[in-house]
Design a protein around this motif. Sequence first.
Motif, PDB file in Angstrom:
ATOM      1  N   PRO A   3     -10.592 -21.240 -34.737  1.00  0.00           N
ATOM      2  CA  PRO A   3     -10.374 -22.425 -33.898  1.00  0.00           C
ATOM      3  C   PRO A   3      -9.002 -22.425 -33.236  1.00  0.00           C
ATOM      4  N   GLU A   4      -7.999 -21.908 -33.949  1.00  0.00           N
ATOM      5  CA  GLU A   4      -6.649 -21.865 -33.384  1.00  0.00           C
ATOM      6  C   GLU A   4      -6.591 -20.951 -32.164  1.00  0.00           C
ATOM      7  N   GLN A   6      -9.126 -20.077 -30.224  1.00  0.00           N
ATOM      8  CA  GLN A   6      -9.895 -20.697 -29.145  1.00  0.00           C
ATOM      9  C   GLN A   6      -9.110 -21.824 -28.486  1.00  0.00           C
ATOM     10  N   ARG A   7      -8.461 -22.633 -29.289  1.00  0.00           N
ATOM     11  CA  ARG A   7      -7.658 -23.740 -28.746  1.00  0.00           C
ATOM     12  C   ARG A   7      -6.528 -23.184 -27.881  1.00  0.00           C
ATOM     13  N   TYR A   8      -5.868 -22.137 -28.352  1.00  0.00           N
ATOM     14  CA  TYR A   8      -4.774 -21.535 -27.587  1.00  0.00           C
ATOM     15  C   TYR A   8      -5.277 -21.045 -26.228  1.00  0.00           C
ATOM     16  N   GLU A  10      -7.940 -21.927 -24.578  1.00  0.00           N
ATOM     17  CA  GLU A  10      -8.380 -23.068 -23.783  1.00  0.00           C
ATOM     18  C   GLU A  10      -7.207 -23.782 -23.118  1.00  0.00           C
ATOM     19  N   GLU A  11      -6.075 -23.824 -23.822  1.00  0.00           N
ATOM     20  CA  GLU A  11      -4.903 -24.548 -23.325  1.00  0.00           C
ATOM     21  C   GLU A  11      -4.109 -23.764 -22.285  1.00  0.00           C
ATOM     22  N   PHE A  56     -13.655 -20.201 -21.102  1.00  0.00           N
ATOM     23  CA  PHE A  56     -13.056 -21.532 -21.030  1.00  0.00           C
ATOM     24  C   PHE A  56     -12.836 -22.079 -19.625  1.00  0.00           C
TER      25      PHE A  56
END
Length: 103
Positions: A3-4, A6-8, A10-11, A56
Amino acid sequence: RTPEAQRYLEEQTWLARFLERNGTLPREVAPDALPTLGGPEPLALHGSLYPALRLFHPEAAAKSAAQLDAAWHDGIWGERADYYAQNLAWFGTALAEGRFPPR
């Protein structure tokens, strides 16, 4: 895929937004964060970003894919001698399109 991670990914929106607005990526970015557009299309950058864009940022991914497709001639992307563009475009498109076998 964590998740980390993917979040990175995405951001990371700056280059995706730039590509969506301009249809191209900067050739370089100056220390004051101003992009330069002169010179050939940065195919190595397109190839390296394409997998994350496809996950993303679909609009930016479509523009990146269009640039890569336009540069594809006779089995190579852009200039034959551009080793990094060839490898990053190949690996990036293969990864984004699921052409690597699953583990």
